[in-house]
Design a protein around this motif. Structure first.
Motif, PDB file in Angstrom:
ATOM      1  N   ASN A  67       0.735  -0.932  -0.069  1.00  0.00           N
ATOM      2  CA  ASN A  67      -0.108   0.152   0.157  1.00  0.00           C
ATOM      3  C   ASN A  67       1.035   1.284  -0.100  1.00  0.00           C
ATOM      4  OD1 ASN A  67      -2.700  -1.078   0.205  1.00  0.00           O
ATOM      5  ND2 ASN A  67      -2.293  -1.701   2.167  1.00  0.00           N
ATOM      6  N   TYR A  84      -0.071  10.705   5.595  1.00  0.00           N
ATOM      7  CA  TYR A  84      -0.774  10.233   4.234  1.00  0.00           C
ATOM      8  C   TYR A  84      -2.040  11.016   4.132  1.00  0.00           C
ATOM      9  CZ  TYR A  84       2.275   6.174   5.189  1.00  0.00           C
ATOM     10  OH  TYR A  84       3.237   5.244   5.237  1.00  0.00           O
TER      11      TYR A  84
ATOM     12  N   VAL B  30      -1.506   0.396  -8.385  1.00  0.00           N
ATOM     13  CA  VAL B  30      -2.341  -0.650  -7.616  1.00  0.00           C
ATOM     14  C   VAL B  30      -2.784  -0.304  -6.218  1.00  0.00           C
ATOM     15  CG1 VAL B  30      -1.429  -2.912  -6.201  1.00  0.00           C
ATOM     16  CG2 VAL B  30      -0.953  -2.501  -8.484  1.00  0.00           C
ATOM     17  N   PRO B  31      -2.085   0.320  -5.320  1.00  0.00           N
ATOM     18  CA  PRO B  31      -2.623   0.788  -3.943  1.00  0.00           C
ATOM     19  C   PRO B  31      -4.060   1.465  -4.380  1.00  0.00           C
ATOM     20  CG  PRO B  31      -0.346   1.355  -4.085  1.00  0.00           C
ATOM     21  CD  PRO B  31      -0.846   1.087  -5.339  1.00  0.00           C
ATOM     22  N   ALA B 170      -5.539   2.515   3.804  1.00  0.00           N
ATOM     23  CA  ALA B 170      -4.096   2.143   4.243  1.00  0.00           C
ATOM     24  C   ALA B 170      -3.112   3.174   3.257  1.00  0.00           C
ATOM     25  CB  ALA B 170      -3.976   0.700   3.926  1.00  0.00           C
ATOM     26  N   ALA B 171      -2.346   3.703   4.164  1.00  0.00           N
ATOM     27  CA  ALA B 171      -1.193   4.566   3.371  1.00  0.00           C
ATOM     28  C   ALA B 171      -1.634   5.257   2.095  1.00  0.00           C
ATOM     29  CB  ALA B 171       0.070   3.619   3.266  1.00  0.00           C
ATOM     30  N   THR B 172      -0.885   4.822   0.981  1.00  0.00           N
ATOM     31  CA  THR B 172      -1.177   5.449  -0.288  1.00  0.00           C
ATOM     32  C   THR B 172      -2.233   5.139  -0.929  1.00  0.00           C
ATOM     33  OG1 THR B 172       0.688   4.355  -1.296  1.00  0.00           O
ATOM     34  CG2 THR B 172       1.302   6.324  -0.426  1.00  0.00           C
ATOM     35  N   ALA B 173      -2.944   3.916  -0.376  1.00  0.00           N
ATOM     36  CA  ALA B 173      -3.905   3.410  -0.837  1.00  0.00           C
ATOM     37  C   ALA B 173      -5.094   4.364  -0.725  1.00  0.00           C
ATOM     38  CB  ALA B 173      -4.415   1.871  -0.465  1.00  0.00           C
ATOM     39  N   ARG B 174      -5.117   5.475   0.066  1.00  0.00           N
ATOM     40  CA  ARG B 174      -6.268   6.363   0.040  1.00  0.00           C
ATOM     41  C   ARG B 174      -6.331   7.298  -1.364  1.00  0.00           C
ATOM     42  NH1 ARG B 174      -6.410  10.466   5.235  1.00  0.00           N
ATOM     43  NH2 ARG B 174      -4.909   9.065   6.044  1.00  0.00           N
ATOM     44  N   PRO B 178     -11.436   8.554  -1.141  1.00  0.00           N
ATOM     45  CA  PRO B 178     -12.257   9.306  -0.241  1.00  0.00           C
ATOM     46  C   PRO B 178     -12.913  10.451  -1.209  1.00  0.00           C
ATOM     47  CG  PRO B 178     -10.051   9.619   0.534  1.00  0.00           C
ATOM     48  CD  PRO B 178     -10.026   8.615  -0.682  1.00  0.00           C
ATOM     49  N   GLU B 192     -11.034  -4.897   2.869  1.00  0.00           N
ATOM     50  CA  GLU B 192     -10.407  -6.141   3.296  1.00  0.00           C
ATOM     51  C   GLU B 192     -10.584  -6.596   4.666  1.00  0.00           C
ATOM     52  OE1 GLU B 192      -6.228  -5.323   2.880  1.00  0.00           O
ATOM     53  OE2 GLU B 192      -6.614  -4.100   1.128  1.00  0.00           O
ATOM     54  N   LEU B 221      -7.534 -11.675  -0.737  1.00  0.00           N
ATOM     55  CA  LEU B 221      -7.134 -10.612  -1.505  1.00  0.00           C
ATOM     56  C   LEU B 221      -6.209 -11.382  -2.561  1.00  0.00           C
ATOM     57  CD1 LEU B 221      -5.241  -7.725   0.308  1.00  0.00           C
ATOM     58  CD2 LEU B 221      -7.780  -7.949  -0.943  1.00  0.00           C
ATOM     59  N   TYR B 225      -3.346  -7.614  -5.838  1.00  0.00           N
ATOM     60  CA  TYR B 225      -3.235  -6.461  -4.734  1.00  0.00           C
ATOM     61  C   TYR B 225      -1.779  -6.484  -4.295  1.00  0.00           C
ATOM     62  CZ  TYR B 225      -8.334  -6.172  -4.640  1.00  0.00           C
ATOM     63  OH  TYR B 225      -9.829  -6.310  -4.896  1.00  0.00           O
ATOM     64  N   GLY B 226      -1.005  -7.634  -4.697  1.00  0.00           N
ATOM     65  CA  GLY B 226       0.316  -7.669  -3.949  1.00  0.00           C
ATOM     66  C   GLY B 226       1.520  -6.481  -4.404  1.00  0.00           C
TER      67      GLY B 226
END
Lengths: 219, 230
Positions: A67, A84, B30-31, B170-174, B178, B192, B221, B225-226
């Motif tokens: 992530n 973040y 991906v994120p 999570a982290a840069t998966a934001r 939103p 998840e 998953l 997603y990895g």
């Protein structure tokens, strides 16, 4: 003994542009490699437009967090105290002038500091990503680029022939051959790479370079 | 009182998306990309979609599955440089592509989610990007009118939620998640880990439940997603 090659010396010289306390965005490609030349513990906040303030070094093999990437897709680590945020907040940081410095790659830079780095009509049309806002709104824009393209043509030109990312935004250019400042009266050669001939730089530059009086410092 | 339960099976959630729908999709690379929701959208096969996403993923991933299946009519995006198929389809006129600078795309989505109609910015003034846009002067400064960008559906990926749809990323998966969650008529979140209501501290919620219509649990998953091996 000098072990660094021309690219490494360019990156090491460009790293000196980053001052303690700055908020900095490093563009994809050569600019992100500048972090390798910052001393351990150097007090700077690196921003990445996908939503991090406090980017650290690349993640070691096998330790990447799925992530956690930078805007170039590289798996990175956060520094202690990193934050973040979403993409709107990330570009609020950019557009509101919070970035002290961005270092970007270039296809062409003009004598007026115009930057073209996102599209070559008919050949390379991927979309601008975050480049336009970075180039237009960072308080200082420095370019890191090879002095000429793969065919040997100058990338530093009188006027850009490619579509502009932003006009009159670049104030300094770091190349494998030289450090050049953009001033109202044109481009000023301020340093040259060790062992490089000034005439060679002039021949590989597509516009007039003002030369300093006396000996030109080397890097 | 108790908060409503919005959990639903993935096939029922995606079945609402019909031909010609506009669909916002989260993720930056991906994120944060909701791969399972996209895969179900491919399985159910609605056509002539307008896809709104920061990027077109990479060849063989995410949005590329929709392109390969011929389900996309238009892509609204900031950068498609990692997807050769998207560039080829654009150049051959098989899909329309509308580019916005990344932060302008994000802000157009944000203001739609905030219930406003657009904003004025000087980004792109003096470049080809200004062509065709309306100039507006405010307080002596001139900028370009950027209209809000709204969609029929938003497909979101979250790390955690409760059954009401309070989401945590999570982290840069934001990234865009939103923003799109707020900007669509109908928001579907794949998650998840789904927790009972009350198990996410109120201060820790990134997207409040009122923006989310359906919550889909991911039982596991898939490999996509990895960490991407290069």
């Amino acid at each position: 003994m000098e072990l660094l090659n021309a690219k490494e010396r360019m990156l090491r010289r460009a790293a000196q542009e980053i001052e303690v306390g700055m908020i900095v965005n490093l563009g994809i490609g050569l600019p992100t490699q500048v972090t390798n030349y910052l001393p351990d513990g150097f007090a700077v906040c690196l921003h990445s437009e996908n939503g991090i303030a406090g980017v650290g070094y690349l993640a070691a093999n096998g330790l990447a967090d799925r992530n956690l990437i930078d805007a170039g897709g590289a798996y990175v680590t956060p520094v202690k105290g990193a934050a973040y945020f979403d993409s709107a907040v990330s570009f609020a940081i950019v557009r509101s002038g919070r970035l002290d410095l961005t270092m970007l790659g270039a296809f062409q830079v003009s004598a007026k500091g115009d930057l073209a780095n996102w599209m070559i009509p008919g050949f390379f049309t991927p979309g601008a990503g975050g480049a336009i806002e970075l180039a237009q709104k960072a308080r200082k824009v420095a370019v890191i680029t090879t002095h000429t393209d793969k065919k040997g043509c100058p990338k530093i030109v009188q006027d850009c022939t490619l579509p502009l990312t932003a006009a009159a935004c670049v104030s300094r250019i770091y190349t494998d051959l030289a450090v050049i400042d953009v001033a109202p009266d044109g481009l000023h050669l301020i340093e040259i790479a060790k062992g490089v001939d000034v005439d060679d730089i002039i021949n590989k530059t597509g516009t007039r370079l003002h030369l300093p009086n006396g000996e030109i410092p080397t890097f | 009182m108790t908060l409503p339960d919005k959990t639903i099976a993935i096939r029922h959630a995606i079945a609402k998306i019909g031909d010609g729908a506009s669909v916002m999709i989260g993720g930056f690379g991906v994120p944060g990309t909701p791969f399972c929701l996209i895969k179900e959208l491919v399985r159910q096969g609605p056509k002539n979609l307008t896809i709104i996403k920061n990027d077109a993923n990479e060849t063989g991933m995410g949005v590329d599955w929709l392109l390969e299946a011929g389900q996309v009519a238009k892509l609204i995006t900031s950068h498609i440089g990692l997807n050769g198929r998207a560039i080829k389809m654009m150049n051959e006129g098989e899909i329309k592509v509308e580019f916005s600078p990344q932060g302008i795309l994000a802000e157009r989505i944000r203001v739609a989610g905030a219930g406003t109609m657009g904003f004025v910015t000087d980004i792109g003034m003096g470049t080809d990007l200004a062509r065709g846009k309306t100039e507006i002067t405010i307080g002596g400064k001139t900028g370009l009118l950027e209209p809000a960008l709204q969609a029929d559906f938003a497909l979101v990926h979250a790390a955690k939620s409760d059954s009401f749809g309070n989401l945590v990323y999570a982290a840069t998966a934001r990234n865009f998640n939103p923003l799109i969650a707020m900007a669509a008529d109908f928001t579907i979140a794949e998650v998840e880990t789904i927790l009972p209501v009350g198990h996410i501290p109120p201060d820790a919620v990134h997207t409040p439940g009122p923006f989310v219509d359906h919550v889909v649990a991911l039982p596991s998953l898939p490999e996509v997603y990895g960490v991407v091996k290069r």
